[in-house]
Design a protein around this motif. Structure first.
Motif, short mmCIF file in Angstrom:
data_model
loop_
_atom_site.label_atom_id
_atom_site.label_comp_id
_atom_site.label_asym_id
_atom_site.label_seq_id
_atom_site.Cartn_x
_atom_site.Cartn_y
_atom_site.Cartn_z
N LYS A 107 -2.61 8.62 -11.62
CA LYS A 107 -1.62 8.72 -10.26
C LYS A 107 -2.30 8.21 -9.06
CE LYS A 107 0.37 13.26 -11.59
NZ LYS A 107 0.24 14.63 -10.99
N LEU A 108 -1.30 7.52 -8.52
CA LEU A 108 -1.73 6.93 -7.13
C LEU A 108 -1.00 7.53 -6.12
CD1 LEU A 108 -2.87 4.10 -5.71
CD2 LEU A 108 -1.01 3.08 -6.58
N TYR A 109 -1.69 8.16 -5.20
CA TYR A 109 -1.20 8.58 -4.09
C TYR A 109 -1.19 7.70 -2.87
CZ TYR A 109 -2.03 12.89 -6.63
OH TYR A 109 -1.77 13.72 -7.66
N SER A 110 -0.03 7.77 -2.20
CA SER A 110 -0.19 6.95 -0.71
C SER A 110 0.80 7.56 0.24
CB SER A 110 0.46 5.41 -1.10
OG SER A 110 1.76 5.48 -1.45
N LEU A 111 0.75 6.97 1.42
CA LEU A 111 1.26 7.57 2.38
C LEU A 111 2.76 6.84 2.75
CD1 LEU A 111 0.91 10.24 4.32
CD2 LEU A 111 0.08 8.51 6.15
N LYS A 112 3.91 7.42 2.63
CA LYS A 112 4.98 6.68 3.10
C LYS A 112 4.77 6.24 4.58
CE LYS A 112 9.96 7.12 2.21
NZ LYS A 112 10.99 8.08 1.48
N HIS A 113 5.57 5.28 4.86
CA HIS A 113 5.81 4.77 6.24
C HIS A 113 4.27 4.26 7.06
CE1 HIS A 113 9.75 5.94 6.35
NE2 HIS A 113 9.38 7.51 6.30
N SER A 114 3.19 4.24 6.14
CA SER A 114 2.20 3.71 6.63
C SER A 114 1.87 2.61 6.14
CB SER A 114 0.87 4.78 6.19
OG SER A 114 -0.39 3.97 6.34
N THR A 115 2.01 1.42 6.74
CA THR A 115 2.09 -0.01 6.32
C THR A 115 0.46 -0.24 5.39
OG1 THR A 115 3.08 -0.61 8.23
CG2 THR A 115 2.13 -2.24 6.64
N THR A 116 -0.50 0.21 6.18
CA THR A 116 -1.97 0.24 5.59
C THR A 116 -1.87 1.01 4.04
OG1 THR A 116 -2.55 0.70 7.78
CG2 THR A 116 -4.35 0.16 6.04
N SER A 117 -1.41 1.99 4.18
CA SER A 117 -1.37 2.74 2.86
C SER A 117 -0.48 2.39 1.80
CB SER A 117 -0.97 4.28 3.12
OG SER A 117 -1.00 5.01 1.94
N GLN A 118 0.52 1.85 2.09
CA GLN A 118 1.46 1.02 1.09
C GLN A 118 0.74 -0.19 0.50
OE1 GLN A 118 5.32 0.50 2.76
NE2 GLN A 118 5.49 2.59 3.23
N THR A 119 0.12 -0.77 1.38
CA THR A 119 -0.54 -2.25 1.11
C THR A 119 -1.76 -1.78 0.22
OG1 THR A 119 -0.37 -2.99 3.30
CG2 THR A 119 -1.75 -4.17 2.07
N ALA A 120 -2.36 -0.60 0.54
CA ALA A 120 -3.38 -0.35 -0.46
C ALA A 120 -2.83 0.10 -1.75
CB ALA A 120 -4.21 0.88 0.13
N SER A 121 -1.84 0.66 -1.96
CA SER A 121 -1.08 1.22 -3.11
C SER A 121 -0.69 -0.06 -3.75
CB SER A 121 -0.17 2.26 -2.85
OG SER A 121 1.05 1.67 -2.11
N LEU A 122 -0.18 -0.89 -3.21
CA LEU A 122 0.23 -2.25 -3.81
C LEU A 122 -0.78 -3.26 -4.34
CD1 LEU A 122 2.83 -4.01 -4.67
CD2 LEU A 122 2.55 -5.08 -2.13
N ILE A 123 -1.96 -2.97 -3.63
CA ILE A 123 -3.41 -3.73 -4.05
C ILE A 123 -3.60 -3.04 -5.51
CG2 ILE A 123 -5.60 -4.35 -3.55
CD1 ILE A 123 -4.61 -4.87 -0.75
N VAL A 124 -3.74 -1.94 -5.38
CA VAL A 124 -4.07 -1.03 -6.58
C VAL A 124 -3.15 -1.23 -7.89
CG1 VAL A 124 -4.52 1.12 -7.50
CG2 VAL A 124 -5.34 0.58 -5.23
N LYS A 125 -1.91 -1.40 -7.45
CA LYS A 125 -1.17 -1.47 -8.63
C LYS A 125 -1.17 -3.10 -9.08
CE LYS A 125 3.56 -1.86 -10.15
NZ LYS A 125 4.85 -2.60 -9.75
N ASN A 126 -1.36 -3.82 -8.38
CA ASN A 126 -1.56 -5.16 -8.82
C ASN A 126 -2.92 -5.36 -9.65
OD1 ASN A 126 0.53 -6.46 -7.85
ND2 ASN A 126 -0.49 -7.12 -5.96
N ILE A 127 -3.79 -4.49 -9.06
CA ILE A 127 -5.21 -4.62 -10.11
C ILE A 127 -4.98 -4.16 -11.43
CG2 ILE A 127 -7.50 -3.53 -10.01
CD1 ILE A 127 -7.45 -3.66 -7.15
N PHE A 128 -4.22 -3.08 -11.30
CA PHE A 128 -4.10 -2.50 -12.79
C PHE A 128 -3.14 -3.35 -13.58
CE2 PHE A 128 -4.90 1.90 -10.70
CZ PHE A 128 -5.95 2.31 -11.78
N GLU A 129 -2.36 -4.20 -12.89
CA GLU A 129 -1.49 -4.93 -13.72
C GLU A 129 -2.33 -5.98 -14.61
OE1 GLU A 129 1.66 -6.11 -11.17
OE2 GLU A 129 2.92 -4.64 -11.74
N ARG A 130 -3.28 -6.46 -13.62
CA ARG A 130 -4.12 -7.34 -14.08
C ARG A 130 -5.36 -7.12 -15.18
NH1 ARG A 130 -5.56 -10.76 -8.38
NH2 ARG A 130 -3.42 -11.06 -7.95
N PHE A 131 -5.45 -5.76 -15.33
CA PHE A 131 -6.30 -5.52 -16.65
C PHE A 131 -5.55 -5.68 -17.67
CE2 PHE A 131 -7.88 -1.42 -13.82
CZ PHE A 131 -9.06 -2.18 -13.72
#
Lengths: 387, 311
Positions: free
Chosen positions: A136-160
């Protein structure tokens, strides 16, 4: 003789305090102000995201995930400030931290994750299928920083490139904006501004400096005085433009030194494309100043013409900000402005941003201006001053 | 070394600007080693004539022979041995006197040493001064230095003393006489009659683009006759002037300046006549001057106007 005279003409210009201010100090002041406003230091673009990782048990796959995030949270170029929790008991507090933006994202590896994953692998080999374990990946809607963090995390998982990453399910708040992350990782305002400020400095030297100076020579009957000597007009103008080229070299060196050593610009000033566009800018704006001096009756009128031209050209040439999206009623200024193509060409060649126009236009448009300006100016000078 | 009796010969030069005839067919010859002067009021066509010979303007018609060669316009070869000082010249700013001379020296294949020229025009002490800091007289001397830097055979100096104070003007005159001693041929334009008279070997008086009289200053002065000139200031009175003319006095009157000029061989009797007539018409005579005739009087006699109306 041309070389010798160019040194005298260079001395003549370098001794003018107001000239030094407007054409050397002013672009630097502008650079400092703009960089200070839009990116206080080069570090401002570094991403430092705060992340919680909930990892309730030890396991081969869980440890791989932990190692990856841990590596991304150390060293000079770290992306995350990582905090690892071995229990889900304080999950409510963690979610509270996320909502109050104390943390930008939470990654939860569920209990039994490794076992479930191994079972899945085993059963899959027999053609059976089970519900996959979910990270599970939790992030905060309408927070650019949080969304950026979640996107990076998702990319990391994709690269696994692991099966479990592909099966990861997003929570509802999850949103993807790949462009933002990409830009955030690579864009530097100093790199954007550096070639623009140099083009501006050369533009000032050509349009306002050379335009007024050569017009003043006409007004002061200097050409008349030179015409009765055995010096040819071509020799004189060669010396003059050579002397201004020395000045432009100083502008390039000083601005480059500040951008490189103070603002840590990543642009290599010895890059052939960079040098080529600086040369093209020099010829374009010297030709433009030459043209203005030829069609102006006095230094004063050349100065006025220069001032009238410099504002729209400067602000609608993409020196300080991209100008592709300007309204239609001023778009034509952007399109006929040689600065637009020079800025676009140099930035595109250096990979600072993608070119808006085809590369050949970045060279062709300034070249057309050079030919037109030089032709008219030479013709006018030959008729009015050296006939 | 070029050796011609006449270094420049000009025939029927003509230059027009629309309906204005600036130069209307002057013919003259300039002797090598002499000071030749074109004298005339502003707008007489002196500068245009000079600039045509210098190669700055193209004539509509006419013939120019320079250094024995008839040319449409002078080329690089001639420019190497010609020195020019224009009526108005600004210098390239923020260069010192020495740098300015050195720069101009580099234009030519041959020439004088910069220090020699600095010494000749008395600017050695100002060698490292920026040109814009020079006084009017010093700038004029620098302009002369620039005209000299290529060690020319022929020099064209267009009103070299205009705007200078009397002392600075005298200094320039001395320089020109020294240049003449060195064998230079100097072509001068001026509207100062005393300058033309003091310096010139030959004077061409120009008016309305034409040469109206030429000769040595002495011959020109003699040509108008009269041993003395009486100048007085008196208010305008036509009856008074008519009476003097009936007495066969050679006179001219400038109503703008209230100035009466009388040319005479008998000073005492003319003064007596003037005083009696003035008394008769109740006119007051002031600022009386008795002097020798000069080129101003020649010009006045030829054109009925003064060389410098503004003076």
């Amino acid at each position: 003789m041309i070389l010798k005279n160019s040194f005298y003409l260079f001395k003549s210009v370098i001794r003018q305090k107001d000239y030094l201010f407007w054409f050397l100090a002013f672009p630097i002041v502008l650079l400092v102000i703009l960089v200070t406003i839009f990116s206080s230091t080069t570090d401002v673009e570094r991403i430092n995201l705060s992340l919680y990782l909930i990892k309730p048990e030890q396991g081969e796959f869980s440890n791989i995930i932990y190692d990856v995030f841990n590596n991304l949270s150390s060293g000079e170029n770290k992306i995350f400030d990582l905090k690892v929790f071995n229990s889900i008991s304080s999950k409510d507090n963690m979610l509270s931290d996320l909502k109050s933006e104390k943390v930008n994202g939470i990654v939860e590896i569920p209990k039994g994750f490794d076992a479930a994953l191994l079972s899945n692998f085993a059963f899959k080999s027999f053609g059976l299928s089970f519900e996959p374990p979910t990270i599970k990946l939790y992030s905060l809607k309408h927070s650019t920083t949080s969304q950026t963090a979640s996107l990076i995390v998702k990319n990391i998982f994709e690269r696994f490139d692991l099966e479990f990453a592909k099966r990861m399910k997003d929570i509802k708040e999850y949103e993807v904006e790949t462009e933002i992350v990409g830009t955030k990782e690579t864009f530097s305002y100093v790199d954007f501004l550096y070639p623009g400020i140099l083009i501006l400095a050369i533009f000032f030297t050509g349009l306002l400096g050379i335009g007024s100076e050569l017009a003043w020579y006409k007004e002061g009957k200097i050409y008349k005085r030179l015409h009765v000597t055995s010096l040819s007009p071509i020799s004189f103008f060669s010396s003059f433009f050579l002397s201004r080229a020395y000045f432009i070299i100083i502008q390039i060196v000083v601005v480059s030194a500040i951008c490189k050593f103070v603002y840590k610009s990543t642009i290599n000033p010895f890059n052939p494309a960079f040098l080529f566009y600086m040369f093209l800018s020099t010829v374009t704006f010297c030709a433009m100043g030459f043209f203005i001096s030829a069609v102006s009756k006095s230094a004063n009128s050349a100065g006025i013409v220069g001032q009238i031209l410099q504002f729209p050209m400067q602000f609608l040439g993409g020196i300080y900000f991209p100008v592709q999206g300007v309204p239609w009623f001023i778009k034509w200024i952007v399109l006929i402005n040689p600065i637009t193509y020079l800025c676009d060409g140099v930035r595109g060649s250096l990979g600072i941003m993608s070119s808006t126009y085809p590369k050949f236009l970045s060279v062709l448009v300034p070249l057309i201006y050079i030919v037109i300006f030089l032709y008219i100016a030479l013709k006018k000078y030959m008729v009015s001053e050296f006939s | 070394m070029i050796n011609h009796k006449f270094i420049v010969e000009v025939e029927n030069l003509r230059k027009t600007y629309g309906n204005l005839v600036a130069v209307d067919g002057p013919c003259f010859k300039i002797k090598q080693g002499s000071i030749f002067t074109l004298l005339g009021p502003n707008g007489a066509g002196k500068t245009t004539t000079l600039e045509i010979i210098e190669g700055l303007r193209t004539p509509d018609s006419g013939k120019i022979t320079i250094f024995g060669r008839t040319v449409d316009r002078i080329g690089k070869e001639e420019k190497e041995i010609i020195g020019v000082s224009l009526q108005e010249t600004s210098f390239i700013p923020n260069l010192t006197v020495k740098e300015t001379l050195s720069m101009f020296r580099s234009f030519y294949n041959r020439g004088k040493e910069v220090d020699d020229v600095l010494g000749f025009v008395s600017l050695k002490e100002k060698a490292n001064t920026y040109v814009e800091k020079l006084s009017g007289g010093q700038k004029q001397r620098l302009a002369l230095g620039l005209a000299l830097i290529n060690d020319p055979i022929l020099m064209f100096l267009d009103e070299p003393t205009t705007g200078l104070d009397p002392q600075a003007r005298r200094n320039v005159w001395e320089l020109l006489l020294n240049l003449k001693k060195q064998g230079k041929t100097i072509v001068l334009t001026t509207h100062y009659m005393e300058e033309a008279e003091f310096l010139s070997d030959w004077v061409c008086i120009m008016d309305n683009g034409k040469i109206i009289r030429e000769g040595t200053p002495e011959d020109l002065i003699k040509s108008i006759g009269g041993e003395s000139i009486i100048e007085v200031e008196i208010e305008e009175n036509q009856e008074f002037l008519n009476e003097l003319q009936e007495m066969n006095l050679s006179l001219s009157y400038n109503p703008k300046k209230s100035k009466l000029v009388v040319k005479t061989d008998d000073v005492f009797s003319t003064i007596d006549t003037l005083l009696k007539s003035a008394q008769k018409y109740d006119l007051k005579i002031t600022n009386e001057i008795i002097r020798q005739p000069n080129l101003e009087d020649v010009f006045l006699a030829l054109t009925g106007k003064q060389l410098r109306e503004e003076a």
